[in-house]
Write a protein that holds these residues in place. Sequence first.
Motif, mmCIF file in Angstrom:
data_model
loop_
_atom_site.group_PDB
_atom_site.id
_atom_site.type_symbol
_atom_site.label_atom_id
_atom_site.label_comp_id
_atom_site.label_asym_id
_atom_site.label_seq_id
_atom_site.Cartn_x
_atom_site.Cartn_y
_atom_site.Cartn_z
ATOM 1 N N ALA A 1 0.835 -1.199 0.000
ATOM 2 C CA ALA A 1 0.000 0.000 0.000
ATOM 3 C C ALA A 1 0.874 1.255 0.000
ATOM 4 O O ALA A 1 0.555 2.258 -0.648
ATOM 5 N N ARG A 2 2.005 1.180 0.729
ATOM 6 C CA ARG A 2 2.898 2.345 0.808
ATOM 7 C C ARG A 2 3.534 2.625 -0.545
ATOM 8 O O ARG A 2 3.603 3.783 -0.977
ATOM 9 N N THR A 3 4.011 1.565 -1.226
ATOM 10 C CA THR A 3 4.658 1.790 -2.517
ATOM 11 C C THR A 3 3.654 2.284 -3.554
ATOM 12 O O THR A 3 3.997 3.082 -4.430
ATOM 13 N N LYS A 4 2.407 1.806 -3.464
ATOM 14 C CA LYS A 4 1.374 2.295 -4.377
ATOM 15 C C LYS A 4 1.094 3.773 -4.134
ATOM 16 O O LYS A 4 0.856 4.539 -5.076
ATOM 17 N N HIS A 5 1.127 4.178 -2.878
ATOM 18 C CA HIS A 5 0.919 5.589 -2.533
ATOM 19 C C HIS A 5 2.065 6.446 -3.082
ATOM 20 O O HIS A 5 1.833 7.522 -3.647
ATOM 21 N N ILE A 6 3.290 5.937 -2.929
ATOM 22 C CA ILE A 6 4.451 6.652 -3.452
ATOM 23 C C ILE A 6 4.373 6.764 -4.972
ATOM 24 O O ILE A 6 4.674 7.811 -5.559
ATOM 25 N N GLU A 7 3.948 5.663 -5.621
ATOM 26 C CA GLU A 7 3.802 5.673 -7.082
ATOM 27 C C GLU A 7 2.792 6.733 -7.520
ATOM 28 O O GLU A 7 3.021 7.470 -8.482
ATOM 29 N N ALA A 8 1.701 6.835 -6.801
ATOM 30 C CA ALA A 8 0.682 7.836 -7.140
ATOM 31 C C ALA A 8 1.220 9.254 -6.941
ATOM 32 O O ALA A 8 0.974 10.138 -7.772
ATOM 33 N N GLN A 9 1.956 9.467 -5.854
ATOM 34 C CA GLN A 9 2.559 10.771 -5.610
ATOM 35 C C GLN A 9 3.559 11.131 -6.710
ATOM 36 O O GLN A 9 3.624 12.283 -7.159
ATOM 37 N N THR A 10 4.344 10.127 -7.123
ATOM 38 C CA THR A 10 5.355 10.360 -8.154
ATOM 39 C C THR A 10 4.696 10.728 -9.478
ATOM 40 O O THR A 10 5.145 11.647 -10.174
ATOM 41 N N ARG A 11 3.628 10.031 -9.829
ATOM 42 C CA ARG A 11 2.931 10.333 -11.069
ATOM 43 C C ARG A 11 2.333 11.743 -11.044
ATOM 44 O O ARG A 11 2.359 12.468 -12.052
ATOM 45 N N GLU A 12 1.823 12.132 -9.906
ATOM 46 C CA GLU A 12 1.261 13.478 -9.786
ATOM 47 C C GLU A 12 2.359 14.534 -9.886
ATOM 48 O O GLU A 12 2.173 15.565 -10.537
ATOM 49 N N ARG A 13 3.491 14.280 -9.259
ATOM 50 C CA ARG A 13 4.627 15.209 -9.350
ATOM 51 C C ARG A 13 5.103 15.322 -10.793
ATOM 52 O O ARG A 13 5.373 16.429 -11.284
ATOM 53 N N ALA A 14 5.192 14.189 -11.487
ATOM 54 C CA ALA A 14 5.601 14.207 -12.889
ATOM 55 C C ALA A 14 4.606 14.985 -13.734
ATOM 56 O O ALA A 14 4.989 15.769 -14.618
ATOM 57 N N ARG A 15 3.321 14.779 -13.481
ATOM 58 C CA ARG A 15 2.296 15.500 -14.243
ATOM 59 C C ARG A 15 2.423 17.005 -14.036
ATOM 60 O O ARG A 15 2.328 17.800 -14.995
ATOM 61 N N GLN A 16 2.672 17.429 -12.793
ATOM 62 C CA GLN A 16 2.811 18.849 -12.495
ATOM 63 C C GLN A 16 4.014 19.452 -13.228
ATOM 64 O O GLN A 16 3.925 20.556 -13.780
ATOM 65 N N LEU A 17 5.121 18.718 -13.240
ATOM 66 C CA LEU A 17 6.323 19.226 -13.905
ATOM 67 C C LEU A 17 6.147 19.262 -15.420
ATOM 68 O O LEU A 17 6.637 20.183 -16.087
ATOM 69 N N LEU A 18 5.468 18.278 -15.979
ATOM 70 C CA LEU A 18 5.197 18.287 -17.413
ATOM 71 C C LEU A 18 4.385 19.525 -17.789
ATOM 72 O O LEU A 18 4.644 20.165 -18.814
ATOM 73 N N ASP A 19 3.419 19.864 -16.953
ATOM 74 C CA ASP A 19 2.619 21.065 -17.198
ATOM 75 C C ASP A 19 3.454 22.330 -17.019
ATOM 76 O O ASP A 19 3.421 23.242 -17.861
ATOM 77 N N GLU A 20 4.212 22.379 -15.923
ATOM 78 C CA GLU A 20 4.972 23.588 -15.597
ATOM 79 C C GLU A 20 6.036 23.887 -16.644
ATOM 80 O O GLU A 20 6.288 25.057 -16.966
ATOM 81 N N LEU A 21 6.656 22.836 -17.200
ATOM 82 C CA LEU A 21 7.725 23.024 -18.171
ATOM 83 C C LEU A 21 7.248 22.819 -19.615
ATOM 84 O O LEU A 21 8.052 22.612 -20.526
ATOM 85 N N LEU A 22 5.928 22.905 -19.806
ATOM 86 C CA LEU A 22 5.333 22.908 -21.146
ATOM 87 C C LEU A 22 5.679 21.657 -21.952
ATOM 88 O O LEU A 22 5.893 21.717 -23.156
ATOM 89 N N LEU A 23 5.705 20.515 -21.272
ATOM 90 C CA LEU A 23 6.034 19.245 -21.923
ATOM 91 C C LEU A 23 4.856 18.278 -21.965
ATOM 92 O O LEU A 23 4.995 17.163 -22.456
ATOM 93 N N ALA A 24 3.711 18.687 -21.457
ATOM 94 C CA ALA A 24 2.567 17.777 -21.375
ATOM 95 C C ALA A 24 2.154 17.257 -22.754
ATOM 96 O O ALA A 24 1.770 16.093 -22.899
ATOM 97 N N LYS A 25 2.255 18.109 -23.769
ATOM 98 C CA LYS A 25 1.810 17.719 -25.111
ATOM 99 C C LYS A 25 2.737 16.686 -25.765
ATOM 100 O O LYS A 25 2.346 16.044 -26.746
ATOM 101 N N VAL A 26 3.953 16.552 -25.248
ATOM 102 C CA VAL A 26 4.897 15.584 -25.840
ATOM 103 C C VAL A 26 5.198 14.445 -24.876
ATOM 104 O O VAL A 26 6.121 13.660 -25.111
ATOM 105 N N ALA A 27 4.442 14.328 -23.799
ATOM 106 C CA ALA A 27 4.718 13.313 -22.773
ATOM 107 C C ALA A 27 4.690 11.902 -23.327
ATOM 108 O O ALA A 27 5.381 11.014 -22.823
ATOM 109 N N HIS A 28 3.908 11.665 -24.391
ATOM 110 C CA HIS A 28 3.766 10.321 -24.960
ATOM 111 C C HIS A 28 4.809 10.016 -26.027
ATOM 112 O O HIS A 28 4.901 8.872 -26.490
ATOM 113 N N LEU A 29 5.624 11.005 -26.403
ATOM 114 C CA LEU A 29 6.596 10.826 -27.483
ATOM 115 C C LEU A 29 7.899 10.234 -26.962
ATOM 116 O O LEU A 29 8.249 10.414 -25.784
#
Length: 269
Positions: A118-146
């Motif tokens: 449960a702890r590692t799943k929580h960390i994974e969710a936090q990490t994904r959210e942090r990555a999503r925020q940085l992709l948005d902040e650094l204007l990379l969200a549109k190329v995240a799948h490339l």
Amino acid sequence: MSAVLKLRDVYKSFGGNHVLTGISFDILSGELVGLLGPNGCGKSTVLNAITGYCPIERGSIELNGQRVDALPPHEVAARAVRRTFQLPSMPARMTVGEVLMAASTQRHGLFATLLPSARTKHIEAQTRERARQLLDELLLAKVAHLPAASISGGQKKLLGIACALMGEPSLLLLDEPMAGVHPNLRTELMRVLKSINERGVTLVVVEHDMHFIAQTCARCIVLDRGRTVADCTPSELEHHEGVVEAYLGRTTKTATAPLRAQGTIGATA
């Protein structure tokens, strides 16, 4: 304000090429400092020395009062230090989003992946959210799948900064972050870096873009031929004898006007 980073009388040579010949300076906690100088003056070597990629021959490097000049890169990084590179190389078989997730220091290894708790799943969710925020902040969200290797050089610079931020650094060293970045993104990148600094991260930025330096840095350290020739504000660069000589090899009396005309120093200060 305490010094987070101290360099004292640092020397480094490559064969007969004496790249650093007694570099000394302090970086205070919370500062945003520009590290300047002509090509070949030793700026990138200084970053390599601080982060353990380039062992020094003499002198000392301290982080928060502890010597780190004999440590390998991973042990320096464990002290909340991150850096970017002039020409970042990205993997061809990972997407931008996957590279960012891999850069997290909170994720666990193979065992935790195969037997998640449960702890590692929580960390994974936090990490994904942090990555999503940085992709948005650094204007990379549109190329995240490339594929990370397929994006532009400027986007790779932005991804390198995002990866460094995934490590939650207290000291971030940036090697020419503006080089190769599209002009339309430069203003946004300046805003992002200032925001990072305002959140308490100390930044040292190697850069040739004087507009960036004038708009973001409160202090500049200038190197020339492996030594420190100036430690001043951006507005003082144009009239600093050592800075003008480093760039043009002349005195301020004869070189200030040409220097300004070239846009090298003082064009926007």
